[in-house]
Design a protein around this motif. Structure first.
Motif, mmCIF file in Angstrom:
data_model
loop_
_atom_site.group_PDB
_atom_site.id
_atom_site.type_symbol
_atom_site.label_atom_id
_atom_site.label_comp_id
_atom_site.label_asym_id
_atom_site.label_seq_id
_atom_site.Cartn_x
_atom_site.Cartn_y
_atom_site.Cartn_z
ATOM 1 N N ARG A 1 40.160 52.627 39.253
ATOM 2 C CA ARG A 1 40.096 51.791 40.463
ATOM 3 C C ARG A 1 41.005 50.574 40.340
ATOM 4 N NH1 ARG A 1 34.233 50.027 42.352
ATOM 5 N NH2 ARG A 1 34.326 48.921 40.365
ATOM 6 N N TRP B 1 38.428 54.198 45.734
ATOM 7 C CA TRP B 1 36.990 54.010 45.843
ATOM 8 C C TRP B 1 36.286 54.869 44.795
ATOM 9 C CZ3 TRP B 1 35.299 58.869 46.691
ATOM 10 C CH2 TRP B 1 36.094 59.733 47.457
ATOM 11 N N ASP C 1 31.489 52.055 44.946
ATOM 12 C CA ASP C 1 31.691 51.492 46.277
ATOM 13 C C ASP C 1 31.010 52.300 47.366
ATOM 14 O OD1 ASP C 1 34.686 51.801 44.829
ATOM 15 O OD2 ASP C 1 34.078 49.752 45.312
#
Length: 345
Positions: free
Chosen positions: A87, A93, A157
């Motif tokens: 990430r 994500w 996320d």
């Protein structure tokens, strides 16, 4: 050299090493989408593992900066370990089931010493000898005085919602909740025709839930704040049957190699655990603690040769099995026993 396997249809796998582990590697799967490549799992957080992952992506013509997303089958560090680095390098994500995300959050927020104290108390309650528990308490003290940083896996996320298609442009990847190995483990069903025309229904990214030659660890769901008596083995067996009914053309697991005949492998695993439960009932003709059960169970080596950390895992698995017997009404805890002993009924 990074081992890269092209499974066809825009799916490849990279064998990412797990340091000092007999499993050897985690198979990180790369799925092409209309918005860029998505990884299923990432591998262990280790410099050598990172180098192999990025080299494997490069061999596929993918700079790590172009990774669009990361889908995690479960929170264990050989699967989720490198997610944060991916990430950071790409802005991708990270998606995970809510129950495993909660474990990640708890790991980040709680001091490691609390976990050591909790595990020491659990082992004591399982009948572990004092010399074994003392090693865990000593590790807790050593860590507290060492100034080592806290273990902080990446917080996801996005939430993987069971039964729903993931938001992957141009692909049909459905989340199948398969608790047992962890409470939030998911398999991912690629609902697309097999590129080689194999009979069956798509392909299944099975994580650790369904492996070709070994059985995944089924231990306890550890949460110091939750006194619920869970049944991880019952969860796993139910999940196995659900996956068997999918009848995928091919299974792409996170370890070892791809394989076919998922229903056949499911039957083998169901038989294995039923035989193990039957064997435990024989042992429980005499009241035993979970530790005493683990000493007497059949493992891949004699109990005397099993190292400290692996003994903790073995005792957890023994208790998961005896909890299943209790739930089925085939065993019970002996009233007033401490540490707790169990007996067949």
């Amino acid at each position: 050299m990074t081992q890269v396997t092209d499974h066809g249809g825009g799916v490849r796998s990279l064998a990412v090493p797990i340091p000092d582990n007999p499993l050897g590697t985690t198979l990180v799967h790369v799925v092409d989408t209309d918005r860029g490549p998505v990884l299923i799992d990432t591998g262990w957080d280790d410099p050598a593992s990172w180098d192999v992952l990025t080299a494997g992506l490069a061999a596929c013509g993918i700079p790590v900066a172009e990774v669009h997303g990361v889908v995690i089958t479960h929170h264990h560090p050989d699967h989720h370990g490198l997610s944060g680095k991916v990430r950071d390098a790409s802005g991708a994500w990270i998606a995970m089931h809510a129950l495993d995300t909660e474990i990640v959050r708890r790991t980040r927020e709680h001091k490691a010493e609390r976990w050591f104290a909790y595990m020491a108390d659990k082992l004591e309650a399982c009948g572990a000898p004092e010399e074994h528990v003392a090693l865990l308490r000593a590790a807790r003290t050593a860590r507290r005085s060492s100034g080592l940083p806290q273990f902080a896996p990446a917080l996801p996320d996005r939430e993987i919602v069971p039964g729903e298609l993931l938001d992957l442009a141009g692909r049909r990847l459905r989340a199948i909740w398969t608790p047992g190995h962890t409470p939030g483990h998911v398999c991912l069903h690629l609902e697309e025709a097999h590129p080689a025309g194999l009979p069956g229904h798509g392909r299944l990214f099975s994580g650790d839930h369904l492996l070709p030659r070994i059985t995944p660890h089924i231990g306890l769901y550890e949460d110091p704040d939750d006194a619920t008596v869970a049944d991880p083995l019952g969860d796993y067996l139910d999940s196995l049957e659900r996956v068997g009914r999918l009848d995928p053309a091919e299974v792409l697991p996170a370890h070892q190699h791809s394989f076919t005949d998922a229903p056949g492998r499911v039957r083998e695993l169901l038989t294995h655990h039923e035989e193990r439960l039957t064997g435990l009932l024989t042992l429980l003709a005499t009241p035993l603690t979970a530790w005493q059960l683990a000493e007497r169970m059949e493992w891949n080596r004699p109990w005397e040769q099993i190292p400290f950390a692996s003994r903790n895992i073995a005792v957890s698995e023994a208790e998961a099995h005896v909890r299943r017997l209790v739930k089925l009404g085939r065993a019970e805890a002996v009233a007033g026993s401490g540490p707790v002993t169990y007996v067949a009924v």
